[in-house]
Design a protein around this motif. Structure first.
Motif, PDB file in Angstrom:
ATOM      1  N   MET A  73     125.234  98.610   5.490  1.00 31.98           N
ATOM      2  CA  MET A  73     125.209  98.472   6.916  1.00 31.98           C
ATOM      3  C   MET A  73     124.507  97.587   7.471  1.00 31.98           C
ATOM      4  SD  MET A  73     126.276 100.417   9.624  1.00 31.98           S
ATOM      5  CE  MET A  73     126.244  99.627  11.378  1.00 31.98           C
ATOM      6  N   VAL A  74     124.770  96.883   8.364  1.00 29.73           N
ATOM      7  CA  VAL A  74     124.097  95.754   8.997  1.00 29.73           C
ATOM      8  C   VAL A  74     123.790  96.138  10.607  1.00 29.73           C
ATOM      9  CG1 VAL A  74     123.723  93.439   9.641  1.00 29.73           C
ATOM     10  CG2 VAL A  74     124.689  93.775   7.397  1.00 29.73           C
ATOM     11  N   GLY A  75     122.622  96.541  11.020  1.00 31.66           N
ATOM     12  CA  GLY A  75     122.511  97.039  12.334  1.00 31.66           C
ATOM     13  C   GLY A  75     121.102  97.114  12.681  1.00 31.66           C
ATOM     14  N   ALA A  76     120.890  97.867  13.590  1.00 28.74           N
ATOM     15  CA  ALA A  76     119.362  98.228  14.155  1.00 28.74           C
ATOM     16  C   ALA A  76     119.207  99.585  14.768  1.00 28.74           C
ATOM     17  CB  ALA A  76     118.908  97.275  15.165  1.00 28.74           C
ATOM     18  N   VAL A  77     118.205 100.074  14.513  1.00 25.76           N
ATOM     19  CA  VAL A  77     117.510 101.405  15.342  1.00 25.76           C
ATOM     20  C   VAL A  77     116.476 101.291  15.966  1.00 25.76           C
ATOM     21  CG1 VAL A  77     118.784 103.047  13.699  1.00 25.76           C
ATOM     22  CG2 VAL A  77     116.421 102.223  13.232  1.00 25.76           C
ATOM     23  N   GLY A  78     115.970 102.144  16.789  1.00 27.19           N
ATOM     24  CA  GLY A  78     114.545 101.863  17.586  1.00 27.19           C
ATOM     25  C   GLY A  78     113.609 102.339  16.721  1.00 27.19           C
ATOM     26  N   ASP A  79     112.260 102.545  17.111  1.00 28.34           N
ATOM     27  CA  ASP A  79     111.001 102.824  16.391  1.00 28.34           C
ATOM     28  C   ASP A  79     110.741 104.370  17.131  1.00 28.34           C
ATOM     29  OD1 ASP A  79     110.167 102.220  19.268  1.00 28.34           O
ATOM     30  OD2 ASP A  79     108.550 100.814  18.372  1.00 28.34           O
ATOM     31  N   ASP A  80     111.836 105.043  17.421  1.00 33.82           N
ATOM     32  CA  ASP A  80     111.530 106.299  18.000  1.00 33.82           C
ATOM     33  C   ASP A  80     112.003 107.464  17.119  1.00 33.82           C
ATOM     34  OD1 ASP A  80     114.399 105.737  18.232  1.00 33.82           O
ATOM     35  OD2 ASP A  80     114.641 106.228  20.252  1.00 33.82           O
ATOM     36  N   ALA A  81     111.854 108.474  17.523  1.00 32.07           N
ATOM     37  CA  ALA A  81     112.136 109.823  16.643  1.00 32.07           C
ATOM     38  C   ALA A  81     113.751 110.045  16.500  1.00 32.07           C
ATOM     39  CB  ALA A  81     111.605 111.177  17.394  1.00 32.07           C
ATOM     40  N   MET A  82     114.604 109.449  17.294  1.00 35.82           N
ATOM     41  CA  MET A  82     115.877 109.504  16.977  1.00 35.82           C
ATOM     42  C   MET A  82     116.359 108.688  15.921  1.00 35.82           C
ATOM     43  SD  MET A  82     117.771 110.277  20.790  1.00 35.82           S
ATOM     44  CE  MET A  82     117.566 111.898  21.485  1.00 35.82           C
ATOM     45  N   ALA A  83     115.659 107.799  15.527  1.00 31.87           N
ATOM     46  CA  ALA A  83     116.222 106.868  14.558  1.00 31.87           C
ATOM     47  C   ALA A  83     116.433 107.512  13.166  1.00 31.87           C
ATOM     48  CB  ALA A  83     114.990 105.924  14.278  1.00 31.87           C
ATOM     49  N   SER A  84     115.786 108.668  12.834  1.00 31.64           N
ATOM     50  CA  SER A  84     115.983 109.364  11.617  1.00 31.64           C
ATOM     51  C   SER A  84     117.363 110.293  11.677  1.00 31.64           C
ATOM     52  CB  SER A  84     114.634 110.094  11.359  1.00 31.64           C
ATOM     53  OG  SER A  84     114.588 111.061  12.164  1.00 31.64           O
ATOM     54  N   ASP A  85     117.598 110.799  12.799  1.00 31.55           N
ATOM     55  CA  ASP A  85     118.642 111.527  13.109  1.00 31.55           C
ATOM     56  C   ASP A  85     119.830 110.554  13.095  1.00 31.55           C
ATOM     57  OD1 ASP A  85     117.611 114.115  13.932  1.00 31.55           O
ATOM     58  OD2 ASP A  85     117.050 113.036  15.869  1.00 31.55           O
ATOM     59  N   ALA A  86     119.873 109.357  13.741  1.00 33.09           N
ATOM     60  CA  ALA A  86     120.931 108.240  13.710  1.00 33.09           C
ATOM     61  C   ALA A  86     121.197 107.894  12.316  1.00 33.09           C
ATOM     62  CB  ALA A  86     120.622 107.199  14.519  1.00 33.09           C
ATOM     63  N   LEU A  87     120.214 107.917  11.293  1.00 35.06           N
ATOM     64  CA  LEU A  87     120.586 107.339   9.943  1.00 35.06           C
ATOM     65  C   LEU A  87     120.655 108.502   9.099  1.00 35.06           C
ATOM     66  CD1 LEU A  87     118.012 104.561   9.908  1.00 35.06           C
ATOM     67  CD2 LEU A  87     120.417 104.264  10.082  1.00 35.06           C
ATOM     68  N   SER A  88     120.747 109.777   9.278  1.00 40.09           N
ATOM     69  CA  SER A  88     120.506 110.992   8.400  1.00 40.09           C
ATOM     70  C   SER A  88     122.017 110.764   7.487  1.00 40.09           C
ATOM     71  CB  SER A  88     120.438 112.123   9.099  1.00 40.09           C
ATOM     72  OG  SER A  88     121.584 112.374   9.929  1.00 40.09           O
ATOM     73  N   VAL A  89     122.874 110.853   7.799  1.00 35.12           N
ATOM     74  CA  VAL A  89     124.191 111.100   7.174  1.00 35.12           C
ATOM     75  C   VAL A  89     124.386 109.683   6.590  1.00 35.12           C
ATOM     76  CG1 VAL A  89     126.618 111.090   6.897  1.00 35.12           C
ATOM     77  CG2 VAL A  89     125.539 112.626   8.519  1.00 35.12           C
ATOM     78  N   LEU A  90     124.274 108.356   6.879  1.00 38.66           N
ATOM     79  CA  LEU A  90     124.187 107.191   6.063  1.00 38.66           C
ATOM     80  C   LEU A  90     123.436 107.206   4.856  1.00 38.66           C
ATOM     81  CD1 LEU A  90     124.613 104.212   8.810  1.00 38.66           C
ATOM     82  CD2 LEU A  90     126.033 104.790   6.882  1.00 38.66           C
ATOM     83  N   SER A  91     121.859 107.591   5.064  1.00 42.42           N
ATOM     84  CA  SER A  91     120.988 107.659   4.203  1.00 42.42           C
ATOM     85  C   SER A  91     121.445 108.475   3.106  1.00 42.42           C
ATOM     86  CB  SER A  91     119.533 108.479   4.608  1.00 42.42           C
ATOM     87  OG  SER A  91     119.257 107.489   5.581  1.00 42.42           O
ATOM     88  N   SER A  92     121.975 109.905   3.239  1.00 44.44           N
ATOM     89  CA  SER A  92     122.375 110.714   2.297  1.00 44.44           C
ATOM     90  C   SER A  92     123.701 110.327   1.445  1.00 44.44           C
ATOM     91  CB  SER A  92     122.559 112.136   2.743  1.00 44.44           C
ATOM     92  OG  SER A  92     123.617 112.040   3.745  1.00 44.44           O
ATOM     93  N   SER A  93     124.616 109.251   2.144  1.00 49.82           N
ATOM     94  CA  SER A  93     125.811 108.913   1.663  1.00 49.82           C
ATOM     95  C   SER A  93     125.887 107.883   0.613  1.00 49.82           C
ATOM     96  CB  SER A  93     126.614 108.253   2.807  1.00 49.82           C
ATOM     97  OG  SER A  93     126.077 107.206   3.380  1.00 49.82           O
ATOM     98  N   GLY A  94     124.645 107.472   0.486  1.00 51.04           N
ATOM     99  CA  GLY A  94     124.459 106.322  -0.573  1.00 51.04           C
ATOM    100  C   GLY A  94     124.560 104.873  -0.204  1.00 51.04           C
ATOM    101  N   ALA A  95     124.903 104.761   1.134  1.00 48.77           N
ATOM    102  CA  ALA A  95     124.971 103.420   1.840  1.00 48.77           C
ATOM    103  C   ALA A  95     123.866 102.805   1.706  1.00 48.77           C
ATOM    104  CB  ALA A  95     125.636 103.605   3.297  1.00 48.77           C
TER     105      ALA A  95
END
Length: 328
Positions: A73-95
Motif C-alpha cells: 500500500m502506498v498512501g498516508a495517514v494522520g498523526d491522530d488516534a484514527m490512524a490505527s483504526d484506518a490501518l487495522s485490517v491492512l495491518s492484520s492482512s499481511g499487506a
C-alpha cells in the motif's frame, strides 16, 4: 511530519516482493445506520457510530491481501488516534505498509450512512490523503515500477494519480472513483478501466466531450473502446458486469479485435453495500496478477463482492482466501 523510509524496488520474479501495489486513499469510516436516508433539512435517529477502516485505496488493498495477494500500500495517514483504526485490517492482512507515510494532522475520514435496504451515502474528508501528490508518490517510484499490477482510484490528488500511472510498468487497473479530470494518456493506460455505469459516462465525457449521459451500458462500452480504452469492466450492481476485452470471440457483438462479455451477478441478500466495488477491484487485481483472463477475473471478483454485501462495513466485510464464496 514524520515519514517511513521508502522501500526498494520490487522484483516481479521474487514471490516475496509485492506483485500488487495499490496507490490511494486510507480513511477511518464513521458508520451509522438509519431506517431510511433523511431528506434535506430532516433529522433522523440512527444507530451505530462505529469507526472502521476504509478509503478506496485501503479497501482495495485489503480485499486483495485477504484473498492471498502479495500487496503493498502506498498512501498516508494522520498523526491522530484514527490512524490505527484506518490501518487495522491492512495491518492484520499481511499487506506491506512500509510506503504508508504519517502526516501531521487528521487521517482521512468518511462518514457513512446505511439505510435498512443496504444502500449508503458517503461524505469524505481527505485529511492526510491530500498529501499524496506527485512528489510524494515519486518516493515510491521503484516499488510502483516493479509491480505486476498497480491499482489506482480517484481519492488522492490528480497529480499523484497521474505520476503513479506514468510510473507503472506492469498492468494498470484504473478505477477513477470519484471521476476527476485526468490527462487523456493516463485514462488510455488503463488495462482495465473499472467503472460503474455513471462513471463510465463521465469518463467518456472526458475523452470525447458531452457524449455518454444517455447511452446504455453496452453502447457506453463500445464508445469507450472507440475512444481508445483497450479493456474495461463496467459494474452494474445487481445486473452483474460488462467486460470489454481484445481478441476474444465469445460474444455475438464481437469482432476480431473486441468482445463484450456479460458477467452475471451473484444473488445474495444485501446488508450493507459499502465497499463492495472496492472488494471487486481488489479481488480482480489478485486474479490478474495470477495470470487469469479479465473475464475470469471479473467472475471471481463478482463472487467476492457479493460476499462482502452480506456483512456490515467495508474492509471488515471482506472474505478471506479459502472462505466459501456465493455463486460457486
Amino acid at each position: 511530519m514524520s515519514a517511513s523510509t521508502a522501500p526498494g524496488p520490487s522484483d516481479p520474479s521474487d514471490p516475496s516482493d509485492p506483485r500488487i501495489v495499490v496507490v490511494g486513499s486510507i480513511n477511518a469510516d464513521l458508520s451509522t445506520r438509519v431506517a431510511r436516508h433523511p431528506q434535506p433539512g430532516e433529522t433522523l435517529h440512527g444507530t451505530g457510530g462505529e469507526v472502521r477502516p476504509g478509503g478506496k485505496g485501503a479497501n482495495q488493498a485489503a480485499a486483495a491481501a485477504l484473498q492471498g495477494g502479495a500487496v503493498a500500500m502506498v498512501g498516508a495517514v494522520g498523526d491522530d488516534a484514527m490512524a490505527s483504526d484506518a490501518l487495522s485490517v491492512l495491518s492484520s492482512s499481511g499487506a506491506d505498509l512500509s510506503a504508508v507515510r504519517t502526516e501531521e494532522g487528521p487521517t482521512g475520514l468518511a462518514v457513512v450512512t446505511v439505510s435498512d435496504d443496504g444502500e449508503n451515502t458517503i461524505v469524505v474528508v481527505p485529511g492526510a490523503n491530500a498529501s499524496m501528490n506527485a512528489a510524494r508518490v515519486r518516493e515510491s517510484t521503484d516499488l510502483i515500477a516493479g509491480a505486476a499490477v498497480v491499482v489506482l482510484q480517484g481519492e488522492i490528488p490528480r497529480d499523484g494519480i497521474e505520476e503513479a500511472a506514468r510510473g507503472t510498468r506492469g498492468r494498470l487497473i484504473l478505477n477513477p472513483a470519484p471521476v476527476l479530470e485526468l490527462d487523456r494518456d493516463v485514462l488510455l493506460r488503463a488495462d482495465p478501466l473499472v467503472v460503474n455505469e455513471h462513471e463510465a459516462a463521465l469518463v467518456l465525457d472526458l475523452l470525447e466531450g458531452d457524449a455518454g449521459s444517455s447511452l446504455a451500458p453496452e453502447d457506453l462500452a463500445h464508445a469507450l473502446r472507440t475512444a481508445g480504452i483497450e479493456s474495461l469492466v463496467i459494474t452494474l450492481g445487481a445486473e452483474g458486469a460488462l467486460v470489454g476485452v481484445s481478441g476474444a470471440d465469445d460474444d455475438p457483438r464481437s469482432d476480431a479485435a473486441w468482445s463484450l462479455v456479460r458477467v452475471p451477478a451473484v444473488r445474495v441478500r444485501a446488508v450493507d453495500t459499502t465497499g463492495a466495488g472496492d472488494a471487486f477491484v481488489g479481488s480482480l487485481a489478485v486474479r490478474l496478477a495470477e495470470g487469469a483472463s479479465l473475464v475470469d477475473a471479473a467472475r471471481f471478483a463478482t463472487r467476492v463482492s457479493a460476499a462482502s454485501v452480506t456483512r456490515e462495513g467495508a474492509q471488515t466485510s471482506y472474505p478471506r482466501g479459502g472462505e466459501e464464496l456465493p455463486g460457486g
